[in-house]
Design a protein around this motif. Structure first.
Motif, PDB file in Angstrom:
ATOM      1  N   THR A   1      16.773  -9.138  11.964  1.00  0.00           N
ATOM      2  CA  THR A   1      15.770 -10.147  11.589  1.00  0.00           C
ATOM      3  C   THR A   1      14.858  -9.621  10.488  1.00  0.00           C
ATOM      4  OG1 THR A   1      15.820 -11.037  13.842  1.00  0.00           O
ATOM      5  CG2 THR A   1      13.929 -11.618  12.473  1.00  0.00           C
ATOM      6  N   ILE A   2      14.376  -8.371  10.662  1.00  0.00           N
ATOM      7  CA  ILE A   2      13.530  -7.764   9.622  1.00  0.00           C
ATOM      8  C   ILE A   2      14.308  -7.631   8.317  1.00  0.00           C
ATOM      9  CG2 ILE A   2      12.259  -5.685   8.980  1.00  0.00           C
ATOM     10  CD1 ILE A   2      11.675  -5.240  11.943  1.00  0.00           C
ATOM     11  N   LEU A   3      15.568  -7.222   8.423  1.00  0.00           N
ATOM     12  CA  LEU A   3      16.406  -7.059   7.237  1.00  0.00           C
ATOM     13  C   LEU A   3      16.559  -8.381   6.492  1.00  0.00           C
ATOM     14  CD1 LEU A   3      18.422  -5.408   5.505  1.00  0.00           C
ATOM     15  CD2 LEU A   3      20.196  -6.059   7.149  1.00  0.00           C
ATOM     16  N   GLU A   4      16.832  -9.437   7.215  1.00  0.00           N
ATOM     17  CA  GLU A   4      17.030 -10.741   6.571  1.00  0.00           C
ATOM     18  C   GLU A   4      15.738 -11.233   5.926  1.00  0.00           C
ATOM     19  OE1 GLU A   4      18.915 -15.142   7.654  1.00  0.00           O
ATOM     20  OE2 GLU A   4      18.575 -13.649   9.224  1.00  0.00           O
ATOM     21  N   ASN A   5      14.612 -11.077   6.627  1.00  0.00           N
ATOM     22  CA  ASN A   5      13.332 -11.544   6.078  1.00  0.00           C
ATOM     23  C   ASN A   5      12.959 -10.786   4.804  1.00  0.00           C
ATOM     24  OD1 ASN A   5      13.045 -13.354   8.196  1.00  0.00           O
ATOM     25  ND2 ASN A   5      11.865 -11.935   9.450  1.00  0.00           N
ATOM     26  N   ASP A   6      13.121  -9.451   4.819  1.00  0.00           N
ATOM     27  CA  ASP A   6      12.769  -8.661   3.634  1.00  0.00           C
ATOM     28  C   ASP A   6      13.716  -8.924   2.478  1.00  0.00           C
ATOM     29  OD1 ASP A   6      10.653  -7.620   4.950  1.00  0.00           O
ATOM     30  OD2 ASP A   6      11.501  -5.626   5.282  1.00  0.00           O
ATOM     31  N   LEU A   7      14.994  -9.122   2.768  1.00  0.00           N
ATOM     32  CA  LEU A   7      15.946  -9.422   1.693  1.00  0.00           C
ATOM     33  C   LEU A   7      15.640 -10.769   1.055  1.00  0.00           C
ATOM     34  CD1 LEU A   7      19.346  -8.170   3.161  1.00  0.00           C
ATOM     35  CD2 LEU A   7      18.014  -7.143   1.317  1.00  0.00           C
ATOM     36  N   GLN A   8      15.204 -11.720   1.859  1.00  0.00           N
ATOM     37  CA  GLN A   8      14.850 -13.020   1.301  1.00  0.00           C
ATOM     38  C   GLN A   8      13.599 -12.941   0.422  1.00  0.00           C
ATOM     39  OE1 GLN A   8      14.550 -15.669   4.639  1.00  0.00           O
ATOM     40  NE2 GLN A   8      16.772 -15.866   4.885  1.00  0.00           N
ATOM     41  N   LYS A   9      12.698 -12.003   0.749  1.00  0.00           N
ATOM     42  CA  LYS A   9      11.513 -11.830  -0.091  1.00  0.00           C
ATOM     43  C   LYS A   9      11.864 -11.188  -1.430  1.00  0.00           C
ATOM     44  CE  LYS A   9       8.372 -11.265   3.842  1.00  0.00           C
ATOM     45  NZ  LYS A   9       7.475 -10.322   4.558  1.00  0.00           N
ATOM     46  N   GLY A  10      12.972 -10.438  -1.438  1.00  0.00           N
ATOM     47  CA  GLY A  10      13.412  -9.812  -2.675  1.00  0.00           C
ATOM     48  C   GLY A  10      13.177  -8.319  -2.680  1.00  0.00           C
TER      49      GLY A  10
ATOM     50  N   MET B   1      25.854  -7.495   9.624  1.00  0.00           N
ATOM     51  CA  MET B   1      25.060  -7.479   8.395  1.00  0.00           C
ATOM     52  C   MET B   1      25.781  -8.146   7.226  1.00  0.00           C
ATOM     53  SD  MET B   1      23.243  -3.722   8.468  1.00  0.00           S
ATOM     54  CE  MET B   1      24.772  -2.804   8.615  1.00  0.00           C
ATOM     55  N   VAL B   2      27.094  -8.349   7.364  1.00  0.00           N
ATOM     56  CA  VAL B   2      27.856  -8.927   6.247  1.00  0.00           C
ATOM     57  C   VAL B   2      27.337 -10.315   5.905  1.00  0.00           C
ATOM     58  CG1 VAL B   2      30.131  -9.728   5.531  1.00  0.00           C
ATOM     59  CG2 VAL B   2      29.897  -7.557   6.761  1.00  0.00           C
ATOM     60  N   LYS B   3      27.146 -11.130   6.909  1.00  0.00           N
ATOM     61  CA  LYS B   3      26.684 -12.504   6.671  1.00  0.00           C
ATOM     62  C   LYS B   3      25.296 -12.516   6.028  1.00  0.00           C
ATOM     63  CE  LYS B   3      25.957 -16.899   9.039  1.00  0.00           C
ATOM     64  NZ  LYS B   3      26.001 -17.613  10.352  1.00  0.00           N
ATOM     65  N   ILE B   4      24.433 -11.589   6.471  1.00  0.00           N
ATOM     66  CA  ILE B   4      23.065 -11.548   5.924  1.00  0.00           C
ATOM     67  C   ILE B   4      23.096 -11.181   4.449  1.00  0.00           C
ATOM     68  CG2 ILE B   4      20.849 -10.356   6.076  1.00  0.00           C
ATOM     69  CD1 ILE B   4      21.346 -10.017   9.065  1.00  0.00           C
ATOM     70  N   PHE B   5      23.841 -10.127   4.109  1.00  0.00           N
ATOM     71  CA  PHE B   5      23.875  -9.681   2.718  1.00  0.00           C
ATOM     72  C   PHE B   5      24.570 -10.707   1.817  1.00  0.00           C
ATOM     73  CE2 PHE B   5      22.837  -5.506   4.436  1.00  0.00           C
ATOM     74  CZ  PHE B   5      21.998  -5.017   3.460  1.00  0.00           C
TER      75      PHE B   5
END
Length: 566
Positions: free
Chosen positions: A309-318, A347-351
């Motif tokens: 969840t943290i990974l997805e949120n931070d990746l969306q922020k850039g 993690m594949v789907k998130i990235f």
């Protein structure tokens, strides 16, 4: 008295006489004396007695007259004595009535004094055993001192000793009181041990703390596992909260590092402390209906979900370097494969989602920027350029020189190449169709913008302007679109895609997988292009092109971006 005397008394007192005279010695002597008189003496005796009576009476009167005060006092004294005797008699009656109560109280007092004596003996015995009693009474204070100083081993032994004392002397209240005080300190010790589990612990220290908790026998084995994971999770969450979130890239990289290191520490400690063998005698003896492995894997699953969840949120922020983040995450997932928790597929789907979204945003920004440039761009009074823009470059990935004449197209290509450069660092094959669709949509928008320019300025076109517009259309259709197609194949080589899908290159082209639909893209300006024959791209030519460019880099330097002087 003799019989003769009795007969004499009957003759003298035919009517009887008082009985108390019999006890009077004078009366007996007189009767005896009277029995010894002769007749003459007896005849004279009444007169003699009368004379003596008169003499006695006179004498008595004289005494009464001379001593009347004494008689009065004597009478008064007799009266007082009588009254006092009456009072004494009443008091004696009361005393007799109160004697049973007094006797009972005396008995009670005797019993009480006996108890007092017993207590005195007990006090004396207590005084002689003062040292031993003081040691027992100070057991709660000693327990508090052990816990305060962190001497948990001594505290456990002392608590066991107090329980044994209470078991042997459960009828003595003081031992119950001591046990209650020790139990209160027991809870303080439990709180301190759990607090230590919520801090940064080494493996030996965690083994020691859990060993103390086991010996306290407050938790079952399953509850102890839960408590351990809850306490360690509190420490882990505090570590995550302490990370600064001002910089998204720093926050994500630090989160990955702390999560990987700390979770591995917790897992190592858990595996070292608890037995995860489902068929162990210990686990079967305690509870054969509970699979205690579920506790650990349920907890680690929640931590991995939290991290994702943290990974997805931070990746969306850039983030600044998504390929570096991906490398760290994959190393993180690989390291956890040692404990059976390889979560790399999650993690594949998130990235892929973030990379696809980032490329779409970049492409959308490039398209909007092109539309703004086209609003200021004009072909009216434009002459043939003096630069040799149709010269062929020896570099297969060199951007077409023809685009330099039309700066909106050159700027658009620069922006697209920037997006490609970001994508090239981490290009998931699964998003190739999304990339192609997004690029087709963008190119179609560019094509429509060219048509709009033609519709706005064709009335003012001269021959040079018409030639310039034709060159613009040719540059877009024959240079820009094929060049972008080449870039796509460099990023997503068809031979790799065919290896994954199990099809040939012609099938990829037929299904438009990694291939732009050029016919669809140039449809709006098809009627504005000069007629020519399109060569068929064979599978051999495609593979040769890919082989020439698969090791090349996509880069358009700032020096290559030429702004057109209007």
């Amino acid at each position: 008295m003799t019989q003769d005397e009795n007969e004499l008394l009957k003759l003298l007192f035919p009517n009887g006489y008082p009985d108390e005279w019999n006890s009077n010695s004078t009366f007996s002597e007189y009767i005896t004396k009277l029995g010894s008189y002769n007749v003459d003496e007896l005849v004279k005796e009444p007169n003699k007695l009368k004379e003596e009576q008169i003499a006695t009476t006179e004498h008595t009167q004289e005494l009464a007259v001379s001593n009347y005060k004494t008689f009065i006092q004597t009478s008064q004294c007799s009266k007082d004595l009588f009254n006092r005797f009456n009072t004494i008699e009443l008091d004696l009656f009361k005393l007799l009535e109160n004697i049973p109560t007094f006797e009972q109280k005396c008995q009670t007092f005797a019993v009480e004094t006996n108890d007092i004596n017993t207590l005195r003996k007990l006090n004396s015995l207590t005084l002689t055993r003062n040292a031993q009693l003081l040691e027992i009474l100070e057991l709660p204070q000693l327990m508090d001192s052990f816990i305060k100083d962190g001497l948990y081993e001594n505290a456990l032994e002392l608590a066991s000793y107090v329980r044994r004392l209470y078991t042997k002397h459960s009828d003595i209240p003081i031992f119950k009181s001591i046990l209650n005080d020790v139990e209160k300190s027991w809870l303080v010790m439990l709180h301190q041990l759990l607090s230590q589990l919520r801090s940064d612990l080494t493996l030996p220290k965690s083994l020691q703390v859990v060993g103390y908790l086991r010996r306290m026998e407050i938790f079952t084995e399953s509850e102890l596992r839960l408590k351990f994971l809850q306490a360690r999770d509190t420490w882990f969450q505090n570590c995550l909260i302490s990370i600064s979130n001002e910089d998204t890239t720093y926050h994500l990289n630090k989160t990955i590092e702390i999560t990987r290191v700390n979770l591995f520490i917790i897992v190592t400690q858990y595996r070292a402390i608890f037995n995860d063998d489902e068929h162990s005698p210990l686990s079967e003896a305690r509870n054969s209906n509970i699979n205690q492995n579920i506790i650990f894997f349920g907890w680690i699953r929640n931590k991995i979900t939290q991290f994702l969840t943290i990974l997805e949120n931070d990746l969306q922020k850039g983030v600044s370097s998504i390929d570096s983040v991906l490398g760290q995450c994959m190393f993180f997932g690989l390291s956890f494969s040692k404990v059976g928790c390889d979560f790399r597929p999650l993690m594949v789907k998130i990235f892929t989602k973030v990379i696809s979204k980032h490329f779409q945003q970049s492409t959308s920004n490039a398209t909007k920027n092109f539309e703004k440039n086209m609003e200021k761009f004009t072909l009216i009074n434009r002459n043939h350029p003096s630069v040799p823009w149709r010269m062929k470059s020896t570099d297969p990935i060199q951007p077409p020189d023809s685009l330099i004449e039309f700066y909106p197209l050159a700027d658009y290509l620069n922006n697209i190449l920037t997006s490609f450069n970001d994508l090239r660092l981490c290009p998931p094959i699964t998003i190739v169709c999304d990339v192609v669709d997004c690029l087709e949509t963008s190119l179609l928008t560019v094509c429509k913008a060219i048509v709009t320019l033609y519709a706005q300025e064709r009335q003012a076109f001269n021959s040079n302007s018409k030639d310039a517009f034709t060159r613009l259309c040719i540059s877009f259709a024959d240079d820009l679109v094929p060049y972008l197609q080449k870039c796509i194949h460099i990023i997503f080589p068809p031979n790799i895609i065919t290896a994954h899908l199990g099809v040939n290159v012609q099938q990829l082209q037929k299904e438009n997988i990694s291939f732009l639909n050029k016919v669809k893209i140039i449809e709006p300006i098809k009627h504005l292009l000069p007629a020519k024959i399109e060569p068929v791209l064979s599978e051999i030519s495609i593979e040769e092109t890919i082989k020439d460019n698969e090791n090349s880099e996509i880069m358009l330097n700032a020096s290559e971006e030429v702004k057109i002087e209007e």
